[in-house]
Design a protein around this motif. Structure first.
Motif, PDB file in Angstrom:
ATOM      1  N   ASN A  10       0.836  -1.197   0.000  1.00  0.00           N
ATOM      2  CA  ASN A  10       0.000   0.000   0.000  1.00  0.00           C
ATOM      3  C   ASN A  10       0.875   1.252   0.000  1.00  0.00           C
ATOM      4  OD1 ASN A  10      -2.444   1.679   0.400  1.00  0.00           O
ATOM      5  ND2 ASN A  10      -1.432   2.110   2.345  1.00  0.00           N
ATOM      6  N   THR A  11       0.533   2.191  -0.874  1.00  0.00           N
ATOM      7  CA  THR A  11       1.265   3.457  -0.936  1.00  0.00           C
ATOM      8  C   THR A  11       0.362   4.649  -0.642  1.00  0.00           C
ATOM      9  OG1 THR A  11       0.859   3.594  -3.324  1.00  0.00           O
ATOM     10  CG2 THR A  11       2.925   2.551  -2.613  1.00  0.00           C
ATOM     11  N   ARG A  12      -0.894   4.391  -0.322  1.00  0.00           N
ATOM     12  CA  ARG A  12      -1.845   5.481  -0.094  1.00  0.00           C
ATOM     13  C   ARG A  12      -1.784   5.953   1.362  1.00  0.00           C
ATOM     14  NH1 ARG A  12      -4.693   1.512  -2.955  1.00  0.00           N
ATOM     15  NH2 ARG A  12      -5.096   2.093  -5.103  1.00  0.00           N
ATOM     16  N   SER A  13      -2.057   7.231   1.557  1.00  0.00           N
ATOM     17  CA  SER A  13      -2.007   7.825   2.897  1.00  0.00           C
ATOM     18  C   SER A  13      -3.336   7.633   3.634  1.00  0.00           C
ATOM     19  CB  SER A  13      -1.724   9.329   2.788  1.00  0.00           C
ATOM     20  OG  SER A  13      -2.855   9.987   2.227  1.00  0.00           O
ATOM     21  N   HIS A  14      -3.287   7.889   4.923  1.00  0.00           N
ATOM     22  CA  HIS A  14      -4.524   7.804   5.706  1.00  0.00           C
ATOM     23  C   HIS A  14      -5.511   8.872   5.248  1.00  0.00           C
ATOM     24  CE1 HIS A  14      -3.866  11.257   8.469  1.00  0.00           C
ATOM     25  NE2 HIS A  14      -2.583  10.998   8.233  1.00  0.00           N
ATOM     26  N   GLN A  15      -5.037  10.021   4.740  1.00  0.00           N
ATOM     27  CA  GLN A  15      -5.953  11.043   4.226  1.00  0.00           C
ATOM     28  C   GLN A  15      -6.705  10.522   3.002  1.00  0.00           C
ATOM     29  OE1 GLN A  15      -2.640  11.867   4.745  1.00  0.00           O
ATOM     30  NE2 GLN A  15      -2.597  13.589   6.150  1.00  0.00           N
ATOM     31  N   TRP A  16      -6.017   9.791   2.141  1.00  0.00           N
ATOM     32  CA  TRP A  16      -6.674   9.227   0.962  1.00  0.00           C
ATOM     33  C   TRP A  16      -7.788   8.286   1.396  1.00  0.00           C
ATOM     34  CZ3 TRP A  16      -7.864   4.613  -1.305  1.00  0.00           C
ATOM     35  CH2 TRP A  16      -8.244   4.652  -2.651  1.00  0.00           C
ATOM     36  N   PHE A  17      -7.494   7.458   2.408  1.00  0.00           N
ATOM     37  CA  PHE A  17      -8.511   6.515   2.878  1.00  0.00           C
ATOM     38  C   PHE A  17      -9.666   7.222   3.569  1.00  0.00           C
ATOM     39  CE2 PHE A  17      -4.962   3.530   2.373  1.00  0.00           C
ATOM     40  CZ  PHE A  17      -5.603   2.616   1.547  1.00  0.00           C
ATOM     41  N   ARG A  18      -9.434   8.370   4.160  1.00  0.00           N
ATOM     42  CA  ARG A  18     -10.534   9.136   4.756  1.00  0.00           C
ATOM     43  C   ARG A  18     -11.514   9.587   3.670  1.00  0.00           C
ATOM     44  NH1 ARG A  18      -9.294  10.216  10.121  1.00  0.00           N
ATOM     45  NH2 ARG A  18      -7.096   9.957  10.592  1.00  0.00           N
ATOM     46  N   TRP A  19     -11.009   9.986   2.510  1.00  0.00           N
ATOM     47  CA  TRP A  19     -11.887  10.351   1.397  1.00  0.00           C
ATOM     48  C   TRP A  19     -12.532   9.108   0.789  1.00  0.00           C
ATOM     49  CZ3 TRP A  19     -13.763  14.932   0.678  1.00  0.00           C
ATOM     50  CH2 TRP A  19     -13.069  16.029   1.170  1.00  0.00           C
ATOM     51  N   PHE A  20     -11.769   8.041   0.641  1.00  0.00           N
ATOM     52  CA  PHE A  20     -12.275   6.770   0.125  1.00  0.00           C
ATOM     53  C   PHE A  20     -13.455   6.294   0.974  1.00  0.00           C
ATOM     54  CE2 PHE A  20     -11.933   2.046   0.143  1.00  0.00           C
ATOM     55  CZ  PHE A  20     -12.102   1.803  -1.221  1.00  0.00           C
ATOM     56  N   ASN A  21     -13.368   6.511   2.270  1.00  0.00           N
ATOM     57  CA  ASN A  21     -14.400   6.113   3.215  1.00  0.00           C
ATOM     58  C   ASN A  21     -15.740   6.792   2.941  1.00  0.00           C
ATOM     59  OD1 ASN A  21     -15.238   4.788   5.713  1.00  0.00           O
ATOM     60  ND2 ASN A  21     -15.234   6.827   6.606  1.00  0.00           N
ATOM     61  N   GLU A  22     -15.735   7.917   2.247  1.00  0.00           N
ATOM     62  CA  GLU A  22     -16.977   8.658   2.006  1.00  0.00           C
ATOM     63  C   GLU A  22     -17.774   8.124   0.826  1.00  0.00           C
ATOM     64  OE1 GLU A  22     -17.994  10.667   4.292  1.00  0.00           O
ATOM     65  OE2 GLU A  22     -16.084  10.412   5.338  1.00  0.00           O
ATOM     66  N   ILE A  23     -17.195   7.283   0.002  1.00  0.00           N
ATOM     67  CA  ILE A  23     -17.896   6.786  -1.189  1.00  0.00           C
ATOM     68  C   ILE A  23     -19.213   6.086  -0.836  1.00  0.00           C
ATOM     69  CG2 ILE A  23     -17.746   5.175  -3.141  1.00  0.00           C
ATOM     70  CD1 ILE A  23     -14.734   5.926  -3.289  1.00  0.00           C
ATOM     71  N   PRO A  24     -19.234   5.128   0.112  1.00  0.00           N
ATOM     72  CA  PRO A  24     -20.523   4.502   0.422  1.00  0.00           C
ATOM     73  C   PRO A  24     -21.533   5.477   1.033  1.00  0.00           C
ATOM     74  CG  PRO A  24     -18.730   3.381   1.588  1.00  0.00           C
ATOM     75  CD  PRO A  24     -18.131   4.507   0.845  1.00  0.00           C
ATOM     76  N   THR A  25     -21.051   6.473   1.761  1.00  0.00           N
ATOM     77  CA  THR A  25     -21.951   7.462   2.352  1.00  0.00           C
ATOM     78  C   THR A  25     -22.642   8.258   1.255  1.00  0.00           C
ATOM     79  OG1 THR A  25     -20.493   7.633   4.270  1.00  0.00           O
ATOM     80  CG2 THR A  25     -22.102   9.403   3.958  1.00  0.00           C
ATOM     81  N   VAL A  26     -21.891   8.712   0.281  1.00  0.00           N
ATOM     82  CA  VAL A  26     -22.472   9.461  -0.845  1.00  0.00           C
ATOM     83  C   VAL A  26     -23.468   8.577  -1.586  1.00  0.00           C
ATOM     84  CG1 VAL A  26     -21.944  10.559  -3.053  1.00  0.00           C
ATOM     85  CG2 VAL A  26     -20.501  11.012  -1.058  1.00  0.00           C
ATOM     86  N   ALA A  27     -23.099   7.322  -1.831  1.00  0.00           N
ATOM     87  CA  ALA A  27     -24.014   6.403  -2.526  1.00  0.00           C
ATOM     88  C   ALA A  27     -25.317   6.238  -1.745  1.00  0.00           C
ATOM     89  CB  ALA A  27     -23.340   5.054  -2.743  1.00  0.00           C
ATOM     90  N   LEU A  28     -25.212   6.086  -0.433  1.00  0.00           N
ATOM     91  CA  LEU A  28     -26.406   5.924   0.391  1.00  0.00           C
ATOM     92  C   LEU A  28     -27.307   7.153   0.326  1.00  0.00           C
ATOM     93  CD1 LEU A  28     -27.853   4.073   2.474  1.00  0.00           C
ATOM     94  CD2 LEU A  28     -26.641   5.345   4.239  1.00  0.00           C
ATOM     95  N   PHE A  29     -26.698   8.344   0.349  1.00  0.00           N
ATOM     96  CA  PHE A  29     -27.473   9.582   0.299  1.00  0.00           C
ATOM     97  C   PHE A  29     -28.144   9.790  -1.061  1.00  0.00           C
ATOM     98  CE2 PHE A  29     -25.742  10.677   4.330  1.00  0.00           C
ATOM     99  CZ  PHE A  29     -26.581  11.652   4.849  1.00  0.00           C
ATOM    100  N   ILE A  30     -27.687   9.086  -2.076  1.00  0.00           N
ATOM    101  CA  ILE A  30     -28.345   9.151  -3.382  1.00  0.00           C
ATOM    102  C   ILE A  30     -29.385   8.037  -3.515  1.00  0.00           C
ATOM    103  CG2 ILE A  30     -27.995   9.004  -5.876  1.00  0.00           C
ATOM    104  CD1 ILE A  30     -25.160  10.175  -5.378  1.00  0.00           C
ATOM    105  N   ILE A  31     -29.032   6.827  -3.081  1.00  0.00           N
ATOM    106  CA  ILE A  31     -29.916   5.668  -3.257  1.00  0.00           C
ATOM    107  C   ILE A  31     -31.212   5.803  -2.468  1.00  0.00           C
ATOM    108  CG2 ILE A  31     -30.166   3.195  -2.776  1.00  0.00           C
ATOM    109  CD1 ILE A  31     -27.195   2.881  -3.564  1.00  0.00           C
ATOM    110  N   VAL A  32     -31.133   6.207  -1.208  1.00  0.00           N
ATOM    111  CA  VAL A  32     -32.358   6.262  -0.385  1.00  0.00           C
ATOM    112  C   VAL A  32     -33.392   7.214  -0.977  1.00  0.00           C
ATOM    113  CG1 VAL A  32     -33.290   6.885   1.877  1.00  0.00           C
ATOM    114  CG2 VAL A  32     -31.268   5.421   1.729  1.00  0.00           C
ATOM    115  N   PRO A  33     -33.030   8.450  -1.344  1.00  0.00           N
ATOM    116  CA  PRO A  33     -34.049   9.295  -1.996  1.00  0.00           C
ATOM    117  C   PRO A  33     -34.553   8.728  -3.331  1.00  0.00           C
ATOM    118  CG  PRO A  33     -32.256  10.646  -1.185  1.00  0.00           C
ATOM    119  CD  PRO A  33     -31.832   9.210  -1.037  1.00  0.00           C
ATOM    120  N   LEU A  34     -33.674   8.073  -4.087  1.00  0.00           N
ATOM    121  CA  LEU A  34     -34.127   7.460  -5.326  1.00  0.00           C
ATOM    122  C   LEU A  34     -35.239   6.441  -5.063  1.00  0.00           C
ATOM    123  CD1 LEU A  34     -30.813   6.808  -7.313  1.00  0.00           C
ATOM    124  CD2 LEU A  34     -32.676   8.334  -7.988  1.00  0.00           C
ATOM    125  N   VAL A  35     -35.055   5.610  -4.045  1.00  0.00           N
ATOM    126  CA  VAL A  35     -36.007   4.549  -3.739  1.00  0.00           C
ATOM    127  C   VAL A  35     -37.270   5.100  -3.086  1.00  0.00           C
ATOM    128  CG1 VAL A  35     -36.360   2.470  -2.361  1.00  0.00           C
ATOM    129  CG2 VAL A  35     -34.210   2.797  -3.592  1.00  0.00           C
TER     130      VAL A  35
END
Length: 145
Positions: free
Chosen positions: A115-140
């Motif tokens: 692994n060559t990615r920083s903890h900051q990169w993973f903090r942003w990576f961690n937001e991907i499912p949150t963004v998806a959830l905030f889009i999917i729930v209103p869609l449904v």
């Protein structure tokens, strides 16, 4: 009555799968922050990540399976006008499956020390499912298109 049971089980497994999608990248943040030479902490976090990945994979399968039953057997979002929301949701679900598989690849990188990615990169990576959830729930729920 069968429809409601399938819907309830779909929701339960989706929530459970999302718990893993939210937490595994947090473990990656911690793994990226492990000080060189702290092998005990690294191994403990890797063990947690491996077990969580296996568990969330098991949870993903019925979440997707029950969703397919709702869509293909019960016709949710399949018939009639105004079902664009289902196409958008399916695209996001495919993206989440891709995210899930990406997590496996990242876990392998941590396991073999590449692994060559920083903890900051993973903090942003961690937001991907949150963004998806905030889009999917209103869609449904709202079915905007």
């Amino acid at each position: 009555m069968g429809f409601l049971w399938v819907k309830a089980l779909h929701i339960i497994f989706v929530i459970s799968w999302f718990a893993g999608l939210f937490y595994l990248p947090r473990i990656f943040v911690n793994l990226a922050m492990v000080a060189p030479g702290n092998e005990a902490e690294r191994q403990r976090l890797l063990l947690m990540a491996r077990k969580l990945y296996r568990f969330m994979t098991i949870l993903m399968m019925p979440a997707v399976g029950f969703g397919l039953v709702l869509w293909l057997y019960f016709g949710v979002g399949l018939h009639g006008p105004g079902n664009g929301w289902m196409h958008a949701k399916l695209a996001l679900v495919l993206g989440l499956i891709g995210f899930h598989l990406w997590c496996k690849r990242i876990l392998r990188e941590f396991e073999n020390g590449s692994n060559t990615r920083s903890h900051q990169w993973f903090r942003w990576f961690n937001e991907i499912p949150t963004v998806a959830l905030f889009i999917i729930v209103p869609l449904v729920v709202i079915k905007p298109f």
